[in-house]
Every structure is written in C-alpha cells, then in structure tokens.
Design a protein around this motif. Structure first.
Motif, PDB file in Angstrom:
ATOM      1  N   VAL A  31      49.237  53.787 -46.135  1.00 31.65           N
ATOM      2  CA  VAL A  31      49.672  53.068 -47.175  1.00 31.65           C
ATOM      3  C   VAL A  31      51.088  53.095 -46.847  1.00 31.65           C
ATOM      4  O   VAL A  31      51.873  54.232 -46.706  1.00 31.65           O
ATOM      5  CB  VAL A  31      49.375  53.798 -48.616  1.00 31.65           C
ATOM      6  CG1 VAL A  31      49.987  53.179 -49.786  1.00 31.65           C
ATOM      7  CG2 VAL A  31      47.762  53.767 -48.909  1.00 31.65           C
ATOM      8  N   ILE A  52      45.442  45.011 -46.425  1.00 34.67           N
ATOM      9  CA  ILE A  52      45.346  44.611 -47.925  1.00 34.67           C
ATOM     10  C   ILE A  52      46.825  44.738 -48.296  1.00 34.67           C
ATOM     11  O   ILE A  52      47.350  45.812 -48.390  1.00 34.67           O
ATOM     12  CB  ILE A  52      44.418  45.630 -48.508  1.00 34.67           C
ATOM     13  CG1 ILE A  52      42.903  45.686 -48.125  1.00 34.67           C
ATOM     14  CG2 ILE A  52      44.202  45.108 -49.952  1.00 34.67           C
ATOM     15  CD1 ILE A  52      42.141  46.761 -48.550  1.00 34.67           C
ATOM     16  N   PHE A  53      47.076  43.366 -49.035  1.00 31.92           N
ATOM     17  CA  PHE A  53      48.127  43.471 -49.826  1.00 31.92           C
ATOM     18  C   PHE A  53      48.194  42.160 -50.692  1.00 31.92           C
ATOM     19  O   PHE A  53      47.228  41.278 -50.460  1.00 31.92           O
ATOM     20  CB  PHE A  53      49.678  43.041 -48.639  1.00 31.92           C
ATOM     21  CG  PHE A  53      49.529  42.072 -47.927  1.00 31.92           C
ATOM     22  CD1 PHE A  53      50.342  40.742 -48.036  1.00 31.92           C
ATOM     23  CD2 PHE A  53      48.731  42.040 -46.708  1.00 31.92           C
ATOM     24  CE1 PHE A  53      49.877  39.703 -47.392  1.00 31.92           C
ATOM     25  CE2 PHE A  53      48.852  41.231 -45.790  1.00 31.92           C
ATOM     26  CZ  PHE A  53      49.356  39.861 -46.199  1.00 31.92           C
ATOM     27  N   ASP A  54      49.108  42.128 -51.729  1.00 29.64           N
ATOM     28  CA  ASP A  54      49.224  40.945 -52.273  1.00 29.64           C
ATOM     29  C   ASP A  54      49.814  39.696 -51.758  1.00 29.64           C
ATOM     30  O   ASP A  54      50.976  39.900 -51.534  1.00 29.64           O
ATOM     31  CB  ASP A  54      49.898  41.403 -53.686  1.00 29.64           C
ATOM     32  CG  ASP A  54      49.780  40.262 -54.865  1.00 29.64           C
ATOM     33  OD1 ASP A  54      49.152  39.271 -54.682  1.00 29.64           O
ATOM     34  OD2 ASP A  54      50.498  40.572 -55.958  1.00 29.64           O
ATOM     35  N   ILE A  91      46.309  48.296 -54.718  1.00 28.29           N
ATOM     36  CA  ILE A  91      46.586  47.385 -53.928  1.00 28.29           C
ATOM     37  C   ILE A  91      45.601  46.321 -53.618  1.00 28.29           C
ATOM     38  O   ILE A  91      44.275  46.571 -53.221  1.00 28.29           O
ATOM     39  CB  ILE A  91      47.070  47.698 -52.600  1.00 28.29           C
ATOM     40  CG1 ILE A  91      48.230  48.808 -52.905  1.00 28.29           C
ATOM     41  CG2 ILE A  91      47.650  46.753 -51.708  1.00 28.29           C
ATOM     42  CD1 ILE A  91      48.655  49.447 -51.338  1.00 28.29           C
ATOM     43  N   PHE A  92      45.850  45.010 -53.957  1.00 34.20           N
ATOM     44  CA  PHE A  92      44.607  43.864 -53.586  1.00 34.20           C
ATOM     45  C   PHE A  92      45.373  42.640 -53.673  1.00 34.20           C
ATOM     46  O   PHE A  92      46.541  42.661 -54.214  1.00 34.20           O
ATOM     47  CB  PHE A  92      43.524  43.897 -54.689  1.00 34.20           C
ATOM     48  CG  PHE A  92      44.084  43.731 -56.200  1.00 34.20           C
ATOM     49  CD1 PHE A  92      44.088  42.487 -56.828  1.00 34.20           C
ATOM     50  CD2 PHE A  92      44.347  44.852 -57.012  1.00 34.20           C
ATOM     51  CE1 PHE A  92      44.403  42.268 -57.925  1.00 34.20           C
ATOM     52  CE2 PHE A  92      44.527  44.666 -58.241  1.00 34.20           C
ATOM     53  CZ  PHE A  92      44.748  43.512 -58.899  1.00 34.20           C
ATOM     54  N   ILE A 127      53.982  55.640 -47.248  1.00 31.37           N
ATOM     55  CA  ILE A 127      53.939  56.393 -48.491  1.00 31.37           C
ATOM     56  C   ILE A 127      52.663  57.209 -48.111  1.00 31.37           C
ATOM     57  O   ILE A 127      52.880  58.516 -48.508  1.00 31.37           O
ATOM     58  CB  ILE A 127      53.246  55.400 -49.414  1.00 31.37           C
ATOM     59  CG1 ILE A 127      54.202  54.191 -49.642  1.00 31.37           C
ATOM     60  CG2 ILE A 127      53.202  55.806 -50.881  1.00 31.37           C
ATOM     61  CD1 ILE A 127      55.747  54.396 -50.232  1.00 31.37           C
ATOM     62  N   ASP A 179      54.971  50.571 -47.606  1.00 30.07           N
ATOM     63  CA  ASP A 179      55.731  49.507 -48.526  1.00 30.07           C
ATOM     64  C   ASP A 179      56.521  48.840 -47.254  1.00 30.07           C
ATOM     65  O   ASP A 179      57.293  49.767 -46.344  1.00 30.07           O
ATOM     66  CB  ASP A 179      56.719  49.998 -49.195  1.00 30.07           C
ATOM     67  CG  ASP A 179      56.031  50.338 -50.619  1.00 30.07           C
ATOM     68  OD1 ASP A 179      54.948  50.044 -50.813  1.00 30.07           O
ATOM     69  OD2 ASP A 179      56.734  51.077 -51.530  1.00 30.07           O
ATOM     70  N   HIS A 195      53.559  46.145 -50.905  1.00 27.75           N
ATOM     71  CA  HIS A 195      52.783  47.257 -50.901  1.00 27.75           C
ATOM     72  C   HIS A 195      51.389  47.069 -50.133  1.00 27.75           C
ATOM     73  O   HIS A 195      50.930  46.065 -50.499  1.00 27.75           O
ATOM     74  CB  HIS A 195      52.309  47.752 -52.402  1.00 27.75           C
ATOM     75  CG  HIS A 195      53.571  47.687 -53.277  1.00 27.75           C
ATOM     76  ND1 HIS A 195      54.675  48.550 -53.080  1.00 27.75           N
ATOM     77  CD2 HIS A 195      53.730  47.149 -54.685  1.00 27.75           C
ATOM     78  CE1 HIS A 195      55.441  48.429 -54.093  1.00 27.75           C
ATOM     79  NE2 HIS A 195      55.100  47.436 -54.946  1.00 27.75           N
ATOM     80  N   THR A 196      51.159  47.823 -49.289  1.00 27.33           N
ATOM     81  CA  THR A 196      50.144  47.559 -48.138  1.00 27.33           C
ATOM     82  C   THR A 196      49.412  48.644 -47.841  1.00 27.33           C
ATOM     83  O   THR A 196      49.871  49.798 -47.925  1.00 27.33           O
ATOM     84  CB  THR A 196      51.013  47.145 -46.662  1.00 27.33           C
ATOM     85  OG1 THR A 196      52.092  46.103 -47.124  1.00 27.33           O
ATOM     86  CG2 THR A 196      50.135  46.773 -45.702  1.00 27.33           C
ATOM     87  N   ALA A 197      48.271  48.432 -47.666  1.00 26.62           N
ATOM     88  CA  ALA A 197      47.269  49.478 -47.168  1.00 26.62           C
ATOM     89  C   ALA A 197      46.535  48.850 -46.104  1.00 26.62           C
ATOM     90  O   ALA A 197      46.291  47.674 -45.855  1.00 26.62           O
ATOM     91  CB  ALA A 197      46.063  49.719 -48.200  1.00 26.62           C
TER      92      ALA A 197
END
Lengths: 137, 137
Positions: A81, A113-115, B113-114, A69, A83, A95-97
């Motif tokens: 960033v 960082i992701f959920d 994002i978290f 992204i 996906d 969704h990833t950073a």
C-alpha cells in the motif's frame, strides 16, 4: 524452502520490482516477472512482462515521490500500500494498493487498485492526447 | 504477547469486522473498532466508529457476493484484497483493498482503496438522489 525463507524471497523480489519501477529501470523490473504473467489496473490489462510499463517515463515525469504505507508478505503473494505523489500541476495523491502473486521467486500476477476518477477528470479536461500518459500509473 | 499470537489476534479482529460488515451487523463491526479511529475511502472521511457504516443496508441491497482474494496480517496491521460483486442492474465488480491498523486488539484506522469511477458514472447518470447509495461501499 522453509516458510520464513519463502517469505524473505517474496519480499526481495517484490521490493526489487517496486523500487526498479519507480526509478524507471524497466529491465530490472521485468527481470522479477515470470514467464507467465498478467497485469490488471483500472486502465490496463496486459499479459506481456513489460506491456504495463510502457509509458513509464511519462508517469515518472509527473511523480514527485512514492510513500510506502504498508508492505505485507506471504510465501507466494504480497500486498503493498503506497501513496504516489504528483507534481502540483497534476495535484493528485494516488492511494494505491498492489497485490502480487509469485511462483518460483518470480511475479506471476499484479493487480493494481487505485481510484481512477481524478485521472479521468484530468484526461477528459485535456482531451484524447492525454490518454497515453495515465495508463502506466 | 508473542509475534505469532499478535498476528493471530490481528487476524481474528479484522476477519470479525469484515464478516460483520458484509452481513450488515453494524454492532459487531463497531465492536472491533478502537476508541480512536479514522476511516478514509474515495467517498468518505470519518472519525466516528460507525460513521462509515451509515447506509450499509443500501449497499448490501445491491451486493451479491464478496470474494476474498488475499488476506495478509502483521502484528498491528492487515491488508485484505477482495472483489465486491453487485447485482446485474448495477454491473460493477469492485476490486477493493482495505488497509487496517490496530492497537491493543482494536482497529484504529481503515483506508479503503477502490476505483470510484464506475460508481461516479452511475451517480451522475442517476442524479443527486443516488449520491447516498454509494458512499458506504
């Protein structure tokens, strides 16, 4: 080294790592990592250059695509960033950073960082045997 | 507009938004947002300029500090990485990434994002009444 060439070098190293990781090429990914290194994600904390890549094959078995992204680079850091799309049976779009720090052209830290909540729901539904699959995400 | 001045303008807008949000200044935060806007986080999807800021006071009541880890800017996008520290009673350090897109000097999209898992654990322990507190994170 000028600022521009430092940024270019950062981009080259981080892209090499990112692409190697998602094609399962642990050796090339690890070659981008410096002697001192730390990794942190919702599931893993590791200081080994490849510890966070253990189980990568299991992850890649359920990943159907990685959609970049955004990618922004500095002289000694970068953030991607993206996906991560997974197979329909998993059904997660992650969704990833990813924040990288670099020194002398090698990666010295990664914070991912992701959920984790969707993965934890799958793991608790599948029981303890599944715990090994998710951490490499 | 040159590349450098576009990047400088991106930085100015995003920093103004970020600082206003965490001091609870919804008017200044909203002033950085463009006519067309979308927001997405683990808890919220919104297209209203201030919909994602509803409940901000509740969030700020438990936040003890915001530690900016990284900020990288492009001509029309930016990514911030920061830790949100919360009161001991909450006990969460939220590692956060925020991806902004901009057009004509205003923010047109934000993806936050978290890891929502720690918040979901608190919410499920506290019951449905707590559900309103977390989404503005």
């Amino acid at each position: 080294m000028t600022t521009t060439s430092a940024v270019t070098a950062t981009r080259r190293t981080v892209r090499a790592y990112h692409e190697a990781r998602f094609r399962g090429d642990v050796a090339t990914a690890a070659a981008q990592i410096g002697g001192s290194f730390s990794f942190r994600s919702p599931f893993i904390a590791s200081t080994s250059p490849t510890g966070h890549l253990d189980g990568l094959d299991g992850l890649l078995g359920i990943v159907t695509g990685v959609e970049l992204i955004s990618e922004l680079y500095g002289e000694a850091e970068a953030i991607l960033v993206y996906d991560v799309h997974t197979a329909p049976a998993v059904g997660i779009t992650q969704h990833t950073a990813e924040h990288f720090r670099l020194h002398d052209g090698r990666i010295t830290s990664i914070a991912l960082i992701f959920d984790s909540a969707p993965w934890q729901a799958i793991m608790s539904a599948a029981g303890p045997a599944r715990d090994e699959a998710a951490p490499a995400v």
